[in-house]
Design an enzyme around this catalytic site. Structure first.
Site, PDB file in Angstrom:
ATOM      1  N   CYS A 197       0.822  -1.201   0.000  1.00  0.00           N
ATOM      2  CA  CYS A 197       0.000   0.000   0.000  1.00  0.00           C
ATOM      3  C   CYS A 197       0.860   1.257   0.000  1.00  0.00           C
ATOM      4  O   CYS A 197       0.557   2.236  -0.688  1.00  0.00           O
ATOM      5  CB  CYS A 197      -0.921  -0.024   1.218  1.00  0.00           C
ATOM      6  N   GLU A 270      -3.311  -4.896  -5.086  1.00  0.00           N
ATOM      7  CA  GLU A 270      -3.250  -3.518  -5.571  1.00  0.00           C
ATOM      8  C   GLU A 270      -3.617  -3.457  -7.055  1.00  0.00           C
ATOM      9  O   GLU A 270      -4.365  -2.581  -7.490  1.00  0.00           O
ATOM     10  CB  GLU A 270      -1.848  -2.934  -5.354  1.00  0.00           C
TER      11      GLU A 270
END
Length: 298
Positions: A197, A270
């Site tokens: 992240c 992601e």
């Protein structure tokens, strides 16, 4: 998903008229962006190559574990940067509806994200880690408390949209995975789970800023790029990488393989998050959300 900086400067607090953050000390004289029909590659001069692959990850901490993690996730990492959502965001041509979908999913992510960091805080005996987690949790709380006003002003996302938003299946897969790791694994594993992240966003934001140059001033998503290309945000990745490297000292080969699996899975999530935002897809198959609403999904 956005990784809030411990100082409390989160994306939602960015000022669209603020001066661009200072760039890292390493100079970049040219960058070749991915094109729709190209294999994801970059051509760089004047910057230190990372893991023998040309990519503008800047000021890489001097820790071997970073190289191993990146090498393991390199394919999905690089293909992620070349997908349509990122290309359109970089050019400024990303539709407002797609960006709104993405931002709402990012907002929903913050609730689970906060729980993960609270679990790190509850598990750790490391004073440095505990202090950092307190800063992260404070930053998340500040972001959530101001997000309605800021989203409405900067991106036209209304309070009703925020209240009625529901998490996509792809975002839920991501947060469910990191929550499961947070509940069942040691602190080291949890830090690796949240690393994508921070690190992927810092890299993508930096690349976009470098590639667009002065043209970024006219990009409607400049606030987003400025946040994730900032030195402050990059330092959140540096802290994670250095802390992971410290805690992983002397880890066995089996343990290292476990961390690599956690990291690669996070980078894959992601990728899925960006892709589902571009397609504005809430469920695993397009159209399922209509059936869900009617209560007829089996």
């Amino acid at each position: 998903m956005s990784y809030a900086a411990p100082s409390g400067e989160a994306f939602a607090k960015s000022d669209t008229n603020a001066a661009k953050p200072a760039k890292a000390a390493k100079a970049v004289t040219s960058v070749t962006a991915c094109k729709a029909d190209e294999t994801p590659t970059a051509s760089l001069k004047g910057i230190e190559h990372f893991a023998d692959f040309s990519t503008p990850i800047r000021n890489l901490p001097d820790c071997a574990i970073a190289t191993r993690l990146y090498d393991a996730a390199r394919q999905v990492w690089e293909e992620g940067y070349c997908q349509q959502f990122i290309r359109d965001l970089r050019s400024g041509g990303l539709s407002r509806s797609r960006f709104t979908f993405y931002m709402l999913q990012d907002y929903l992510y913050l609730s689970d994200y906060a729980k993960v960091h609270a679990l790190i805080l509850s598990k750790t005996d490391d004073e440095e880690v505990a202090e950092h987690m307190v800063g992260i949790l404070s930053a998340i709380a500040k972001e959530r408390s101001s997000v309605h006003e800021v989203y409405a002003r900067q991106y036209g996302i209304g309070a009703d949209e925020i209240r009625s938003a529901r998490q996509s299946a792809f975002a839920r897969a991501y947060t469910s995975n990191i929550l499961a790791i947070a509940y069942s694994r040691p602190v080291l594993d949890i830090l690796v789970a949240v690393l994508p992240c921070a690190w992927v966003y810092a890299d993508y934001g930096t690349r976009i800023s470098l590639e667009t140059g002065d043209a970024l001033a006219a990009n409607p998503y400049r606030t987003w790029v400025d946040m994730y290309s900032s030195e402050e945000f990059w330092q959140s990745s540096v802290w994670l990488l250095q802390t992971i490297d410290r805690l992983a000292a002397g880890i066995s080969d089996v343990g290292m393989d476990r961390l690599i699996d956690v990291f690669v899975t996070g980078v894959e999530h992601e990728y899925m998050f960006w892709n589902s935002a571009y397609d504005m897809q809430l469920s695993w198959k397009p159209g399922w959300e209509r059936h869900e609403a009617e209560g007829s999904m089996r």
